[in-house]
Each structure stands twice: as C-alpha cells, then as structure tokens.
Scaffold this motif. Structure first.
Motif, PDB file in Angstrom:
ATOM      1  N   LYS A 194       0.840  -1.209   0.000  1.00 26.11           N
ATOM      2  CA  LYS A 194       0.000   0.000   0.000  1.00 26.11           C
ATOM      3  C   LYS A 194       0.868   1.249   0.000  1.00 26.11           C
ATOM      4  O   LYS A 194       1.857   1.352   0.709  1.00 26.11           O
ATOM      5  CB  LYS A 194      -0.897  -0.011   1.234  1.00 26.11           C
ATOM      6  CG  LYS A 194      -1.947  -1.119   1.155  1.00 26.11           C
ATOM      7  CD  LYS A 194      -3.100  -0.869   2.091  1.00 26.11           C
ATOM      8  CE  LYS A 194      -4.233  -1.867   1.809  1.00 26.11           C
ATOM      9  NZ  LYS A 194      -5.376  -1.609   2.685  1.00 26.11           N
ATOM     10  N   LEU A 241       0.670   5.599  -0.047  1.00 27.55           N
ATOM     11  CA  LEU A 241      -0.094   6.852   0.020  1.00 27.55           C
ATOM     12  C   LEU A 241       0.347   7.718  -1.151  1.00 27.55           C
ATOM     13  O   LEU A 241       1.522   8.046  -1.285  1.00 27.55           O
ATOM     14  CB  LEU A 241       0.189   7.567   1.349  1.00 27.55           C
ATOM     15  CG  LEU A 241      -0.492   8.939   1.476  1.00 27.55           C
ATOM     16  CD1 LEU A 241      -2.007   8.787   1.570  1.00 27.55           C
ATOM     17  CD2 LEU A 241       0.036   9.680   2.691  1.00 27.55           C
ATOM     18  N   ASP A 278       8.198   8.952   8.800  1.00 31.45           N
ATOM     19  CA  ASP A 278       9.398   8.506   9.532  1.00 31.45           C
ATOM     20  C   ASP A 278      10.531   8.366   8.538  1.00 31.45           C
ATOM     21  O   ASP A 278      10.392   7.704   7.512  1.00 31.45           O
ATOM     22  CB  ASP A 278       9.153   7.136  10.201  1.00 31.45           C
ATOM     23  CG  ASP A 278       8.231   7.270  11.395  1.00 31.45           C
ATOM     24  OD1 ASP A 278       8.338   8.302  12.102  1.00 31.45           O
ATOM     25  OD2 ASP A 278       7.393   6.370  11.573  1.00 31.45           O
ATOM     26  N   VAL A 319      -4.951   6.185  -0.457  1.00 35.79           N
ATOM     27  CA  VAL A 319      -4.112   5.038  -0.090  1.00 35.79           C
ATOM     28  C   VAL A 319      -4.361   3.965  -1.143  1.00 35.79           C
ATOM     29  O   VAL A 319      -5.483   3.497  -1.296  1.00 35.79           O
ATOM     30  CB  VAL A 319      -4.459   4.519   1.325  1.00 35.79           C
ATOM     31  CG1 VAL A 319      -3.671   3.234   1.607  1.00 35.79           C
ATOM     32  CG2 VAL A 319      -4.152   5.567   2.351  1.00 35.79           C
ATOM     33  N   VAL A 368       3.098   3.217   2.742  1.00 31.94           N
ATOM     34  CA  VAL A 368       2.171   3.708   3.758  1.00 31.94           C
ATOM     35  C   VAL A 368       2.719   3.496   5.166  1.00 31.94           C
ATOM     36  O   VAL A 368       2.350   4.236   6.076  1.00 31.94           O
ATOM     37  CB  VAL A 368       0.800   3.036   3.553  1.00 31.94           C
ATOM     38  CG1 VAL A 368       0.788   1.641   4.176  1.00 31.94           C
ATOM     39  CG2 VAL A 368      -0.307   3.882   4.148  1.00 31.94           C
ATOM     40  N   LEU A 369       3.631   2.509   5.297  1.00 35.22           N
ATOM     41  CA  LEU A 369       4.140   2.273   6.634  1.00 35.22           C
ATOM     42  C   LEU A 369       5.105   3.360   7.092  1.00 35.22           C
ATOM     43  O   LEU A 369       5.387   3.499   8.275  1.00 35.22           O
ATOM     44  CB  LEU A 369       4.853   0.901   6.693  1.00 35.22           C
ATOM     45  CG  LEU A 369       3.884  -0.279   6.549  1.00 35.22           C
ATOM     46  CD1 LEU A 369       4.661  -1.609   6.580  1.00 35.22           C
ATOM     47  CD2 LEU A 369       2.844  -0.249   7.664  1.00 35.22           C
ATOM     48  N   VAL A 400       4.362   6.406   6.677  1.00 36.50           N
ATOM     49  CA  VAL A 400       3.511   7.574   6.976  1.00 36.50           C
ATOM     50  C   VAL A 400       2.995   7.462   8.388  1.00 36.50           C
ATOM     51  O   VAL A 400       2.472   6.415   8.787  1.00 36.50           O
ATOM     52  CB  VAL A 400       2.341   7.659   5.978  1.00 36.50           C
ATOM     53  CG1 VAL A 400       1.446   8.837   6.328  1.00 36.50           C
ATOM     54  CG2 VAL A 400       2.871   7.803   4.564  1.00 36.50           C
ATOM     55  N   ARG A 401       3.153   8.595   9.146  1.00 34.99           N
ATOM     56  CA  ARG A 401       2.596   8.620  10.492  1.00 34.99           C
ATOM     57  C   ARG A 401       1.197   9.206  10.475  1.00 34.99           C
ATOM     58  O   ARG A 401       0.276   8.653  11.033  1.00 34.99           O
ATOM     59  CB  ARG A 401       3.480   9.458  11.425  1.00 34.99           C
ATOM     60  CG  ARG A 401       4.872   8.867  11.621  1.00 34.99           C
ATOM     61  CD  ARG A 401       4.776   7.557  12.415  1.00 34.99           C
ATOM     62  NE  ARG A 401       4.424   7.810  13.783  1.00 34.99           N
ATOM     63  CZ  ARG A 401       5.294   7.799  14.793  1.00 34.99           C
ATOM     64  NH1 ARG A 401       6.566   7.557  14.542  1.00 34.99           N
ATOM     65  NH2 ARG A 401       4.908   8.020  16.029  1.00 34.99           N
ATOM     66  N   GLU A 402       1.083  10.323   9.827  1.00 34.92           N
ATOM     67  CA  GLU A 402      -0.274  10.896   9.685  1.00 34.92           C
ATOM     68  C   GLU A 402      -0.250  11.990   8.635  1.00 34.92           C
ATOM     69  O   GLU A 402       0.804  12.393   8.145  1.00 34.92           O
ATOM     70  CB  GLU A 402      -0.796  11.452  11.025  1.00 34.92           C
ATOM     71  CG  GLU A 402      -0.093  12.700  11.512  1.00 34.92           C
ATOM     72  CD  GLU A 402      -0.682  13.197  12.816  1.00 34.92           C
ATOM     73  OE1 GLU A 402      -1.846  13.692  12.739  1.00 34.92           O
ATOM     74  OE2 GLU A 402      -0.019  13.124  13.875  1.00 34.92           O
ATOM     75  N   ILE A 403      -1.455  12.447   8.300  1.00 35.99           N
ATOM     76  CA  ILE A 403      -1.612  13.533   7.315  1.00 35.99           C
ATOM     77  C   ILE A 403      -2.305  14.685   8.032  1.00 35.99           C
ATOM     78  O   ILE A 403      -3.331  14.481   8.692  1.00 35.99           O
ATOM     79  CB  ILE A 403      -2.473  13.084   6.119  1.00 35.99           C
ATOM     80  CG1 ILE A 403      -1.860  11.819   5.468  1.00 35.99           C
ATOM     81  CG2 ILE A 403      -2.609  14.182   5.082  1.00 35.99           C
ATOM     82  CD1 ILE A 403      -2.882  10.975   4.759  1.00 35.99           C
ATOM     83  N   ILE A 404      -1.745  15.877   7.896  1.00 36.90           N
ATOM     84  CA  ILE A 404      -2.381  17.038   8.533  1.00 36.90           C
ATOM     85  C   ILE A 404      -2.537  18.158   7.500  1.00 36.90           C
ATOM     86  O   ILE A 404      -1.832  18.200   6.473  1.00 36.90           O
ATOM     87  CB  ILE A 404      -1.546  17.548   9.739  1.00 36.90           C
ATOM     88  CG1 ILE A 404      -0.122  17.874   9.289  1.00 36.90           C
ATOM     89  CG2 ILE A 404      -1.519  16.522  10.864  1.00 36.90           C
ATOM     90  CD1 ILE A 404       0.713  18.534  10.363  1.00 36.90           C
ATOM     91  N   VAL A 455      -3.006  15.485  -1.178  1.00 33.23           N
ATOM     92  CA  VAL A 455      -2.933  14.064  -0.893  1.00 33.23           C
ATOM     93  C   VAL A 455      -4.057  13.378  -1.648  1.00 33.23           C
ATOM     94  O   VAL A 455      -5.189  13.875  -1.667  1.00 33.23           O
ATOM     95  CB  VAL A 455      -3.082  13.802   0.623  1.00 33.23           C
ATOM     96  CG1 VAL A 455      -3.042  12.304   0.885  1.00 33.23           C
ATOM     97  CG2 VAL A 455      -1.995  14.503   1.368  1.00 33.23           C
ATOM     98  N   CYS A 463      -1.172  19.897   1.885  1.00 31.86           N
ATOM     99  CA  CYS A 463      -1.127  19.107   3.127  1.00 31.86           C
ATOM    100  C   CYS A 463       0.331  18.866   3.544  1.00 31.86           C
ATOM    101  O   CYS A 463       1.256  19.064   2.755  1.00 31.86           O
ATOM    102  CB  CYS A 463      -1.773  17.729   2.915  1.00 31.86           C
ATOM    103  SG  CYS A 463      -3.557  17.799   2.847  1.00 31.86           S
TER     104      CYS A 463
END
Lengths: 420, 170
Positions: free
Chosen positions: B24, B26, B98, B118, B39-40, B42-46, B115, B93
């Motif tokens: 997967k 993003l 990480d 996924v 995707v791993l 990615v911590r989050e999307i803000i 963005v 965004c």
C-alpha cells in the motif's frame, strides 16, 4: 344781328344814331335856312329890280321905301345868321353829349368786364377742382372696394389660420396628456427597476452566503478526506487487524470525495449564478439609467408641449382679436366706400353746377364783352368753357340739365359749396 | 507482504525486487505528477498549518511545526525536487513521515500539493526505475507504479530526505 351785340356796343350804336340824326337834322336845318336865305335874297333883289323899274317908270321917289326895304333885308339876314349859329351850337352840343355818353358807357363796361372776368376764372377753377374731386372720390371709392375685397380674403385666411391654430392647440393638449401618461409610466417603470435592482442585490447576497456555505461543506469534505486517509494509513499500519477498518475508511473517503465533488459543482453553479446576477444587475442599472434619462427627456418634452399649448392658446386669442379688428376694418371700409360714392356723386353734381355757372358767365361775358372780345368772340368763349369742363369731367355723363344748386347738392353736408 | 514475496520468489531478480515493493502506498501530487509513499512510512496527514521559519537552513527546509507538543522539521518537496515554489492552497497538506537518519529514525513533515489516496499496488504493476544513462542518479525512486494508465513515482524517502551523502551535501 343785334342780339349778339354787347351792351356797350348797343349803347354806342344808339348814341351814334342819335348823334348822327341830330347832326343830320342840324345840317338839314342849315341847308333849309341857307336855301330860305338865298330865296329871300333873290326875292329881295327882284323886289328891288321891280322897285327900281317902278321908280323909273313912275319917277316917284322911292328912296324912303327903298330904305325900309334894305333895313328889312338886313334884319332878315341877321335872323338867318342867328338861326345858323343856333343849329351849329346844337350839333356841337349833340356831339359833346354823345362823347360823354360813350365815356360813361366805357367806364361801366370796364367794371363789368373785370367782374365777369373774375367770375369766369372762379367758375373755371371750380370746374377744375370739382373734376379733380370727382376723380379723387371715384378713386377712393374704387380703392375702398378693393380694400374691402382684400379684407374679405384676409378675414377668410384668418379664419382658416384660427381653425388650424385651434387644432394645433388641441393636438398639443393631447400630446401633453400622452406625455404625462408616458412620464407616469416611466416613473413606475423606474420604481419597478429600482425594486428589481434591490432584488438582484439581495439575490447576489444570498448567492454569496450559499457560496460560503458551500465552501464550508467543501472544507468539511476535505478534512473528512484527510481523516479518512489517516484512518486508511492507521488501518494499513494495523495490518490484518485493520482490514475492515480500511474498508470503512475507504468508504468514508469516497463519501468525502463525493461530497467535495458535489460542493465543487454547486460552487461552480453558484459562481455562475453570481456572475449572471451581477450581469443582470449591471444591465438593470443601465436600463435604470436609461429610463432616468428618458424620464428627464419626457419631462422636458412635457414642458415643451405645455409651452406649445399655451402659445397656441395665446395665438388663438390673438387671431380672434385680429379677426375682430378685420371685421371692424371691413365695416369702416364699407362706410368709406359708401361715403366715397356719395362724394363722387356730389362732385359730379358740383361739376355740373360749375358747368352751369360757366355757361351763365359765358352769357354775361357775351353781354358785357370781355377785354379779349376781339380775339375770342362770345360764342367761341362759350365753346371753350364747355371743352374745358369736358376735360375735367371723368364720367361720360353729359352736361346735366341746368338745375339749381340747392336741388342737387345737399348743402347742409357740404357747406363749403353753399357759398357758390 | 511475506506471502506476496513468497509467491513471486521464483521470479527474476527484478521481479523479486518488484514483489518486495508491492503493497500500500499513500499517493500525493506535486506539480502535475503523482508520487507514492510506502504507507508504513507515513505517520499521519495534517492540513497545512503555521510553519515557524528557522534560520541558517537549506532553502527546501521551510521551518518547524508544533505537532501536538512535538517539534518536527518541515521539508518543501517542491523545492527539494527543483520545482518552482507555490503558495499554500486549501489542498496543500503536510505528510508526517518517519525517515531513517544516521543516528535514528526521525519524524519529518513533507509539504505536498495535495494528498490523493491510499493505493494498493500489486507487484505486476511495479517497474524498476529505468536507466536513463550517464550519471543520472535514480536511487531516490523505489520504482514506477503503472496504475489506470498513469505512472506514479514511488519514492524512497530515506534516500530523498535521509542521511545519505547527497542529502548531507546539501
């Protein structure tokens, strides 16, 4: 033959005849006296011869008788001489009387001639003046008639003009009514347009609000999308345990995307609507401005039409006054024409009377004998007067019958002629 | 992932690499192109938030943000990739990832245009980065994903942002 003789000539003739008769009788007396004297002397001589013969025969002394005889003869001769002188004195007296009479007649005749001459010149002047007056009066009469005709035409024209002006005024009135109506409608339209502008503004405002709401919805959709993505990320990190959650997150994300798409479409529509209503508002404002201009123009037209109407009314009044004035002028002209006719007739009568007067003057001239009698005999002078009168006479009317001035001329009106 | 690797284990080395890359991602957009991140990572999307600028840093480092009490640096990937800078939009965004640095793994914020989703990418859809010839360095790419007629560039963020030589040289 003696009828044409002047008074002076007649007097001269009578005087001459009397003088000649006197002289003739004197001469006859002289001759008769001479003859008588001669016969007397002859008789005396023969008597003496007889006496002497007797004396011789008789021898008688006749001396005394002869002496008496001689004395008688001398006395007879003296008597004859006296008679002769007496006759001569009579002839001389008659000659002197004739001269005195001639002198007196000459004086009287001169005065009369002067008067008649003046009368004649006066009569001629009157003839001339009356002829001119008649011509003037006829001219005036003709002029008055023509003027009356012109006035009639003018009056007709004025009536036509009056009717036109009245119609003009009526049309102006109608136009004023229409224009007023138009002005009212324009005002109403303007009010409606103003309301429409307000409505458009309100619509624009509403559209803006809706746009803001749509923006909020879009914002929410975006955030929801991010949340869904975060959820998907979390689900992925959770591995197998997050599979179901991933499905939910995907569905949420789909919903968010649809919501965002719908919001986007709606926003597009709203923007289009805003643009359209803006355009409409602009158009409406243009129309409102145009209507305002038109309303102003209509107001001006209204004012102008009112002015035209008032002017037409005043014009109508003026034309009425002019018509009245023309009617008055017509009356005056007709009166003038009538007066001129009368004046012409009076002038002609005056002319005729002057003719008559001239004829009388001719007769007087013929009677007293004018100074230029030798150059112009009385009959010719009379003809000349007629010719003169005919020249000054404008009408072909023949010389009127001699009538008295009081019969023909109203002397009360024309007192000036009364003296004539 | 392990199953997928095993299934393709008998393939060519390239196919083995591709199988290792399947999973997967993003996806996000930068300019006109689409990129993918594992995707791993990615911590989050803000949403984009106020960025505190920090002096004495390279141009592509926009500054730092306060993420729930934790200060993390923010990188502008446009500038990093040599694209023209762009003002933040309502789609802009920050993806918190990480990244393996020299000493430890750190969190970094990456500013992207938007963005997307996924996306699960199968091994068959992944190609190795082609050789462009010469000295063109392509190791920042994990590979190219062919999805629905388009090509998405799968980024190796450790190479792009991590403590490799090129990054340190900047």
């Amino acid at each position: 033959m003696f009828g044409t003789w002047t008074l002076g000539r007649k007097l001269y003739a009578v005087t001459a005849v009397f003088t000649v008769l006197l002289i003739a009788s004197g001469a006859l007396s002289l001759w008769t006296a001479g003859d008588l004297q001669a016969r007397l002397i002859e008789s005396g001589r023969r008597s003496r011869q007889i006496l002497e013969a007797n004396e011789k025969a008789a021898g008688v002394t006749v001396g005394a008788q002869q002496k008496v005889f001689d004395e008688e003869m001398a006395s007879a001769e003296a008597s004859f001489a006296l008679t002769w002188w007496t006759i001569v004195a009579g002839i001389a007296l008659s000659l002197g009387t004739g001269g005195v009479v001639a002198f007196m007649v000459r004086g009287i005749s001169g005065t009369l001639q002067a008067s008649v001459h003046e009368l004649r010149s006066g009569a001629e002047q009157v003839v001339s003046a009356s002829g001119q007056m008649s011509a003037t009066a006829q001219s005036l009469s003709q002029g008055s008639t023509e003027q009356a005709a012109s006035l009639e035409e003018t009056s007709a024209s004025m009536e036509e003009m009056s009717s036109m002006t009245r119609k003009n005024a009526e049309n102006a009135q109608q136009a004023a009514v229409l224009v007023t109506d138009v002005a009212r409608q324009m005002t109403e339209s303007n009010a409606a347009l103003t309301e429409m502008v307000l409505s458009m503004a309100a619509m624009k405002d509403s559209n803006s609000k809706v746009a803001k709401i749509i923006q909020t919805i879009d914002e929410i959709a975006f955030q929801t999308n991010i949340l869904a993505l975060n959820a998907a990320v979390e689900a992925a990190r959770a591995g197998e345990a997050g599979m179901g959650f991933a499905v939910v997150a995907d569905e949420v994300r789909n919903l968010a995307q649809r919501s965002a798409q719908a919001a986007k479409d709606t926003a597009g529509l709203i923007e289009e609507s805003i643009a359209r209503s803006q355009e409409g508002a602009d158009r409406v404002e243009q129309v409102a401005a145009a209507i305002s201009t038109i309303a102003g123009s209509v107001e001006q037209v209204n004012g102008i039409v009112q002015e035209v109407r008032e002017a037409s009314q005043q014009q109508t009044q003026g034309i009425d006054q002019v018509t009245q004035a023309i009617a008055q002028m017509e009356r005056v002209t007709q009166t003038t024409a009538a007066t001129a006719e009368e004046s012409a007739a009076a002038s002609e009568e005056l002319n005729a009377q002057a003719e008559t007067a001239a004829a009388i003057v001719d007769q007087l001239e013929a009677l007293v004998g004018v100074a230029d009698m030798a150059a112009a005999p009385p009959a010719q002078a009379n003809d000349r007067g007629r010719v003169l009168a005919m020249q000054h006479k404008p009408s072909a009317k023949p010389v009127s019958l001699p009538r008295s001035a009081e019969e023909e001329i109203p002397l009360g009106d024309t007192g000036t002629y009364g003296k004539f | 992932m392990e199953a997928m690797s095993g299934r393709h284990g008998a393939g060519t080395p390239a196919q083995q690499g591709a199988a290792a890359l399947a999973g997967k991602y993003l996806t996000f957009t930068l300019g006109t192109e689409e990129y993918g991140l594992p995707v791993l990572k990615v911590r989050e999307i803000i949403k984009v938030m106020d960025i505190t600028q920090v002096p004495q840093v390279p141009e592509h480092v926009r500054g730092v943000i306060n993420l729930r009490g934790k200060v993390i640096p923010v990188i502008d990937l446009r500038l990093k990739f040599g694209l023209p800078s762009q003002e933040a939009t309502n789609r802009t965004c920050i993806i918190v990832v990480d990244v393996a640095m020299v000493a430890a793994t750190v969190m970094l914020g990456v500013v992207v245009d938007s963005v997307s989703e996924v996306l699960s990418v199968a091994a068959s859809e992944i190609d190795q980065a082609p050789e462009f010839g010469g000295r063109v360095v392509t190791d920042y790419m994990l590979g190219l994903a062919k999805v629905k007629g388009t090509v998405k560039i799968l980024l190796n963020l450790d190479r792009v942002l991590g403590a490799d030589r090129e990054f340190v040289a900047h």
